[in-house]
Design a protein around this motif. Structure first.
Motif, PDB file in Angstrom:
ATOM      1  N   ALA A  23       0.695  -1.281  -0.040  1.00 25.60           N
ATOM      2  CA  ALA A  23       0.018   0.063  -0.060  1.00 25.60           C
ATOM      3  C   ALA A  23       0.853   1.135  -0.064  1.00 25.60           C
ATOM      4  O   ALA A  23       0.377   2.341  -0.094  1.00 25.60           O
ATOM      5  CB  ALA A  23      -1.019  -0.103   1.356  1.00 25.60           C
ATOM      6  N   GLY A  24       2.232   1.268   0.071  1.00 23.91           N
ATOM      7  CA  GLY A  24       3.186   2.429   0.168  1.00 23.91           C
ATOM      8  C   GLY A  24       3.273   2.662   1.904  1.00 23.91           C
ATOM      9  O   GLY A  24       2.602   2.141   2.788  1.00 23.91           O
ATOM     10  N   PRO A  25       4.130   3.789   2.125  1.00 22.01           N
ATOM     11  CA  PRO A  25       4.472   3.917   3.291  1.00 22.01           C
ATOM     12  C   PRO A  25       3.329   4.656   4.137  1.00 22.01           C
ATOM     13  O   PRO A  25       2.630   5.168   3.475  1.00 22.01           O
ATOM     14  CB  PRO A  25       5.464   4.985   3.240  1.00 22.01           C
ATOM     15  N   LEU A  26       3.264   4.319   5.359  1.00 22.84           N
ATOM     16  CA  LEU A  26       2.369   4.836   6.335  1.00 22.84           C
ATOM     17  C   LEU A  26       2.769   5.871   6.996  1.00 22.84           C
ATOM     18  O   LEU A  26       4.066   6.157   7.237  1.00 22.84           O
ATOM     19  CB  LEU A  26       1.954   3.828   7.226  1.00 22.84           C
ATOM     20  N   GLY A  27       1.919   6.711   7.499  1.00 22.29           N
ATOM     21  CA  GLY A  27       2.322   8.006   8.332  1.00 22.29           C
ATOM     22  C   GLY A  27       2.985   9.023   7.755  1.00 22.29           C
ATOM     23  O   GLY A  27       2.729   9.365   6.446  1.00 22.29           O
ATOM     24  N   GLY A  28       4.104   9.694   8.285  1.00 19.05           N
ATOM     25  CA  GLY A  28       4.792  10.927   7.890  1.00 19.05           C
ATOM     26  C   GLY A  28       5.498  10.784   6.370  1.00 19.05           C
ATOM     27  O   GLY A  28       5.406  11.497   5.599  1.00 19.05           O
ATOM     28  N   ARG A  30       4.537   8.810   4.016  1.00 20.40           N
ATOM     29  CA  ARG A  30       3.669   8.948   2.884  1.00 20.40           C
ATOM     30  C   ARG A  30       3.229  10.445   2.586  1.00 20.40           C
ATOM     31  O   ARG A  30       3.122  10.613   1.341  1.00 20.40           O
ATOM     32  CB  ARG A  30       2.278   8.354   3.362  1.00 20.40           C
ATOM     33  N   GLY A  31       3.131  11.171   3.613  1.00 21.61           N
ATOM     34  CA  GLY A  31       2.931  12.602   3.386  1.00 21.61           C
ATOM     35  C   GLY A  31       4.156  13.318   2.616  1.00 21.61           C
ATOM     36  O   GLY A  31       3.926  14.078   1.707  1.00 21.61           O
ATOM     37  N   ASP A  32       5.235  12.981   2.932  1.00 22.71           N
ATOM     38  CA  ASP A  32       6.478  13.388   2.218  1.00 22.71           C
ATOM     39  C   ASP A  32       6.645  13.050   0.708  1.00 22.71           C
ATOM     40  O   ASP A  32       6.779  13.776  -0.034  1.00 22.71           O
ATOM     41  CB  ASP A  32       7.705  12.625   2.792  1.00 22.71           C
ATOM     42  N   VAL A  33       5.877  11.851   0.491  1.00 23.29           N
ATOM     43  CA  VAL A  33       5.944  11.307  -1.043  1.00 23.29           C
ATOM     44  C   VAL A  33       4.954  12.136  -1.851  1.00 23.29           C
ATOM     45  O   VAL A  33       4.973  12.567  -2.739  1.00 23.29           O
ATOM     46  CB  VAL A  33       5.578   9.679  -1.269  1.00 23.29           C
ATOM     47  N   GLN A  34       3.696  12.435  -1.144  1.00 16.93           N
ATOM     48  CA  GLN A  34       2.469  12.797  -1.738  1.00 16.93           C
ATOM     49  C   GLN A  34       2.916  14.355  -2.088  1.00 16.93           C
ATOM     50  O   GLN A  34       2.853  14.903  -3.070  1.00 16.93           O
ATOM     51  CB  GLN A  34       1.430  12.994  -0.697  1.00 16.93           C
ATOM     52  N   ALA A  35       3.551  15.160  -0.955  1.00 18.85           N
ATOM     53  CA  ALA A  35       3.923  16.592  -1.184  1.00 18.85           C
ATOM     54  C   ALA A  35       5.120  16.608  -2.259  1.00 18.85           C
ATOM     55  O   ALA A  35       5.134  17.657  -3.080  1.00 18.85           O
ATOM     56  CB  ALA A  35       4.492  17.038   0.144  1.00 18.85           C
ATOM     57  N   PRO A  54      11.803  17.332 -13.735  1.00 19.92           N
ATOM     58  CA  PRO A  54      12.406  17.014 -12.358  1.00 19.92           C
ATOM     59  C   PRO A  54      11.713  15.776 -12.177  1.00 19.92           C
ATOM     60  O   PRO A  54      10.511  15.187 -12.455  1.00 19.92           O
ATOM     61  CB  PRO A  54      11.793  17.939 -11.457  1.00 19.92           C
ATOM     62  N   SER A  55      12.342  14.898 -11.078  1.00 22.24           N
ATOM     63  CA  SER A  55      11.671  13.776 -10.514  1.00 22.24           C
ATOM     64  C   SER A  55      11.489  13.923  -8.959  1.00 22.24           C
ATOM     65  O   SER A  55      11.561  14.976  -8.293  1.00 22.24           O
ATOM     66  CB  SER A  55      13.023  12.595 -10.482  1.00 22.24           C
ATOM     67  N   VAL A  56      10.393  12.911  -8.551  1.00 22.38           N
ATOM     68  CA  VAL A  56      10.042  13.001  -7.350  1.00 22.38           C
ATOM     69  C   VAL A  56      11.107  13.045  -6.262  1.00 22.38           C
ATOM     70  O   VAL A  56      11.149  13.721  -5.231  1.00 22.38           O
ATOM     71  CB  VAL A  56       8.857  11.890  -7.096  1.00 22.38           C
ATOM     72  N   GLN A  57      12.345  12.479  -6.426  1.00 27.51           N
ATOM     73  CA  GLN A  57      13.391  12.395  -5.501  1.00 27.51           C
ATOM     74  C   GLN A  57      14.199  13.733  -5.706  1.00 27.51           C
ATOM     75  O   GLN A  57      14.508  14.029  -4.455  1.00 27.51           O
ATOM     76  CB  GLN A  57      14.485  11.244  -6.223  1.00 27.51           C
ATOM     77  N   ASP A  58      13.808  14.508  -6.226  1.00 33.51           N
ATOM     78  CA  ASP A  58      14.432  16.012  -6.305  1.00 33.51           C
ATOM     79  C   ASP A  58      13.640  16.694  -5.093  1.00 33.51           C
ATOM     80  O   ASP A  58      14.260  17.590  -4.559  1.00 33.51           O
ATOM     81  CB  ASP A  58      14.086  16.616  -7.636  1.00 33.51           C
ATOM     82  N   PHE A  59      12.658  16.293  -4.798  1.00 35.86           N
ATOM     83  CA  PHE A  59      11.614  16.986  -3.854  1.00 35.86           C
ATOM     84  C   PHE A  59      11.362  16.275  -2.508  1.00 35.86           C
ATOM     85  O   PHE A  59      10.869  16.576  -1.496  1.00 35.86           O
ATOM     86  CB  PHE A  59      10.352  17.435  -4.330  1.00 35.86           C
ATOM     87  N   MET A  60      12.133  15.013  -2.263  1.00 34.13           N
ATOM     88  CA  MET A  60      12.074  14.232  -1.251  1.00 34.13           C
ATOM     89  C   MET A  60      12.915  14.609  -0.055  1.00 34.13           C
ATOM     90  O   MET A  60      14.179  15.038  -0.342  1.00 34.13           O
ATOM     91  CB  MET A  60      12.453  12.854  -1.637  1.00 34.13           C
ATOM     92  N   PRO A  61      12.462  15.131   1.077  1.00 35.46           N
ATOM     93  CA  PRO A  61      13.422  15.235   2.179  1.00 35.46           C
ATOM     94  C   PRO A  61      14.360  14.512   2.356  1.00 35.46           C
ATOM     95  O   PRO A  61      14.101  12.925   2.557  1.00 35.46           O
ATOM     96  CB  PRO A  61      12.573  15.691   3.361  1.00 35.46           C
ATOM     97  N   ARG A  62      15.486  14.828   2.736  1.00 34.32           N
ATOM     98  CA  ARG A  62      16.733  13.882   3.012  1.00 34.32           C
ATOM     99  C   ARG A  62      17.044  13.983   4.722  1.00 34.32           C
ATOM    100  O   ARG A  62      17.728  15.025   4.802  1.00 34.32           O
ATOM    101  CB  ARG A  62      17.924  14.000   2.127  1.00 34.32           C
ATOM    102  N   TRP A  63      16.435  13.484   5.302  1.00 30.15           N
ATOM    103  CA  TRP A  63      16.633  13.377   6.827  1.00 30.15           C
ATOM    104  C   TRP A  63      18.052  13.187   7.379  1.00 30.15           C
ATOM    105  O   TRP A  63      18.499  13.769   8.295  1.00 30.15           O
ATOM    106  CB  TRP A  63      15.649  12.831   7.598  1.00 30.15           C
ATOM    107  N   ASP A  64      18.303  12.152   6.900  1.00 35.99           N
ATOM    108  CA  ASP A  64      19.784  11.526   7.410  1.00 35.99           C
ATOM    109  C   ASP A  64      20.736  12.190   6.474  1.00 35.99           C
ATOM    110  O   ASP A  64      21.151  11.369   5.222  1.00 35.99           O
ATOM    111  CB  ASP A  64      19.692  10.130   7.574  1.00 35.99           C
TER     112      ASP A  64
END
Length: 95
Positions: A23-28, A30-35, A54-64
């Motif tokens: 189903a895809g990631p749950l919680g936060g 999933r919101g990161d992917v949607q945004a 651009p790709s979706v990865q260009d806008f994905m937050p990199r937390w670590d």
């Protein structure tokens, strides 16, 4: 987290993990992917002629952003130091 691990067995956790794979990631996450998906579409329709899409990865937050990966032992030592700094205790009893 402690309560979850105390009440959920390994089987239930494995079922949730399998569900998340389908189903895809749950919680936060999933919101990161949607945004990121929305930002990708907006950037794509507004890009200049000849610019790459651009790709979706260009806008994905990199937390670590740690450049040097730590071993599990090093991470454990850091966690124990943080626990001690905050006055925590180590519970070694099993339920």
């Amino acid at each position: 987290m402690r309560q979850l691990l105390a009440t959920a067995g390994a089987r239930e956790l494995a079922e949730w993990q399998a569900y998340e794979r389908v189903a895809g990631p749950l919680g936060g996450a999933r919101g990161d992917v949607q945004a990121a998906l929305i930002a990708t579409v907006i950037a794509a329709v507004n890009r200049g002629k000849g610019q790459r899409a651009p790709s979706v990865q260009d806008f994905m937050p990199r937390w670590d952003r740690t450049r040097v990966r730590k071993t599990p032992e090093e991470l454990f030592k850091l966690a124990m130091a943080a626990n001690s700094a905050f006055g925590g205790t180590v519970n070694t009893t099993t339920p």
